[in-house]
Design an enzyme around this catalytic site. Structure first.
Site, mmCIF file in Angstrom:
data_model
loop_
_atom_site.group_PDB
_atom_site.id
_atom_site.type_symbol
_atom_site.label_atom_id
_atom_site.label_comp_id
_atom_site.label_asym_id
_atom_site.label_seq_id
_atom_site.Cartn_x
_atom_site.Cartn_y
_atom_site.Cartn_z
ATOM 1 C CG HIS A 18 -1.906 -1.031 1.384
ATOM 2 N ND1 HIS A 18 -2.060 -1.782 2.525
ATOM 3 C CD2 HIS A 18 -2.847 -1.488 0.510
ATOM 4 C CE1 HIS A 18 -3.064 -2.629 2.367
ATOM 5 N NE2 HIS A 18 -3.551 -2.494 1.150
ATOM 6 C CE LYS A 42 -13.938 -6.277 3.633
ATOM 7 N NZ LYS A 42 -13.186 -5.300 2.827
ATOM 8 N NE ARG A 91 -2.811 -7.390 -4.152
ATOM 9 C CZ ARG A 91 -3.504 -7.578 -3.053
ATOM 10 N NH1 ARG A 91 -2.879 -7.861 -1.917
ATOM 11 N NH2 ARG A 91 -4.816 -7.506 -3.058
ATOM 12 C CB SER A 129 -4.122 -6.665 4.627
ATOM 13 O OG SER A 129 -3.660 -5.388 4.289
HETATM 14 P P1 ADP Z 1 -9.884 -3.946 0.258
HETATM 15 O O1 ADP Z 1 -10.405 -4.366 1.583
HETATM 16 O O2 ADP Z 1 -10.720 -2.906 -0.432
HETATM 17 O O3 ADP Z 1 -9.453 -5.058 -0.671
HETATM 18 P P2 ADP Z 1 -7.097 -3.505 0.907
HETATM 19 O O4 ADP Z 1 -6.725 -2.698 2.102
HETATM 20 O O5 ADP Z 1 -6.842 -4.966 0.967
HETATM 21 O O6 ADP Z 1 -8.589 -3.133 0.618
HETATM 22 O O7 ADP Z 1 -6.386 -2.927 -0.389
HETATM 23 C C1 ADP Z 1 -6.570 -1.607 -0.836
HETATM 24 C C2 ADP Z 1 -6.019 -1.477 -2.263
HETATM 25 O O8 ADP Z 1 -4.624 -1.720 -2.263
HETATM 26 C C3 ADP Z 1 -6.617 -2.464 -3.255
HETATM 27 O O9 ADP Z 1 -6.757 -1.812 -4.512
HETATM 28 C C4 ADP Z 1 -5.559 -3.534 -3.365
HETATM 29 O O10 ADP Z 1 -5.607 -4.191 -4.617
HETATM 30 C C5 ADP Z 1 -4.313 -2.692 -3.230
HETATM 31 N N1 ADP Z 1 -3.152 -3.475 -2.752
HETATM 32 C C6 ADP Z 1 -3.099 -4.283 -1.691
HETATM 33 N N2 ADP Z 1 -1.868 -4.822 -1.554
HETATM 34 C C7 ADP Z 1 -1.120 -4.334 -2.573
HETATM 35 C C8 ADP Z 1 0.234 -4.521 -3.020
HETATM 36 N N3 ADP Z 1 1.063 -5.348 -2.386
HETATM 37 N N4 ADP Z 1 0.645 -3.853 -4.116
HETATM 38 C C9 ADP Z 1 -0.208 -3.042 -4.778
HETATM 39 N N5 ADP Z 1 -1.493 -2.820 -4.428
HETATM 40 C C10 ADP Z 1 -1.942 -3.458 -3.353
#
Ligand code: ADP
Length: 153
Positions: A18, A42, A91, A129
């Site tokens: 992120h 959630k 990703r 995450s």
């Molecule tokens: P959500 O609960 O909406 O999936 P996340 O917090 O998991 O939210 O992710 C937020 C955004 O960050 C999403 O667009 C996800 O694809 C992106 N993301 C998560 N991990 C990575 C990473 N390692 N590299 C690039 N983008 C990422």
């Protein structure tokens, strides 16, 4: 008109993936607002206050980055904060399929808001995450994979 992007997500917790997307996107937008979702249906590992604070603490040196929490439709939140762009990270092809549907539905809801995608840097594409929460639950060391501001006990 200043270019404001909303980067929405759960950030449960914020990862180095992120952080990479946010940092790289600062070349494209005047301001990036990280929108931490609070969805009552959630289950999160970390409370909203921690998820928000850890992002703030990971970006103390960036005045282009703001962190806010929100619930409800992402499109409605964009209007409230005057963001004309939604930023999401990609990703894998699975991310793409998931994101495509959301972005296209959001486009139906409001075609004035454009969803933009940033491809994950190769070294961060396995970071999620979900896996980090698994590492934490099982007593592993997740510190190398989370944002600088994250305080894990
Ligand atoms: P959500 O609960 O909406 O999936 P996340 O917090 O998991 O939210 O992710 C937020 C955004 O960050 C999403 O667009 C996800 O694809 C992106 N993301 C998560 N991990 C990575 C990473 N390692 N590299 C690039 N983008 C990422």
């Amino acid at each position: 008109m200043s270019k404001i992007a909303l980067f929405p997500g759960s950030f449960d917790p914020i990862t180095i993936g992120h952080v990479d997307v946010i940092t790289r996107s600062l070349n494209l937008f005047d301001k990036v607002i990280v929108g931490v979702g609070e969805n009552t249906s959630k289950k999160y590992m970390f409370p909203l206050e921690d998820r928000v604070q850890w992002i703030k603490d990971s970006f103390t040196e960036y005045d282009q980055v703001e962190v806010l929490s929100y619930s409800g439709l992402t499109i409605d939140f964009c209007k409230r904060i005057q963001a004309r762009f939604i930023l999401r990270g990609l990703r894998t092809s699975a991310d793409f399929e998931f994101e495509r549907a959301i972005a296209q539905m959001n486009h139906y809801l409001d075609n004035g808001i454009e969803t933009t995608f940033m491809l994950a840097s190769p070294q961060y594409s396995p970071v999620s995450s979900t896996i980090i929460r698994d590492i934490i639950r099982n007593g592993g060391n997740a510190t190398p994979f989370v944002g600088e501001g994250v305080k894990l006990k």
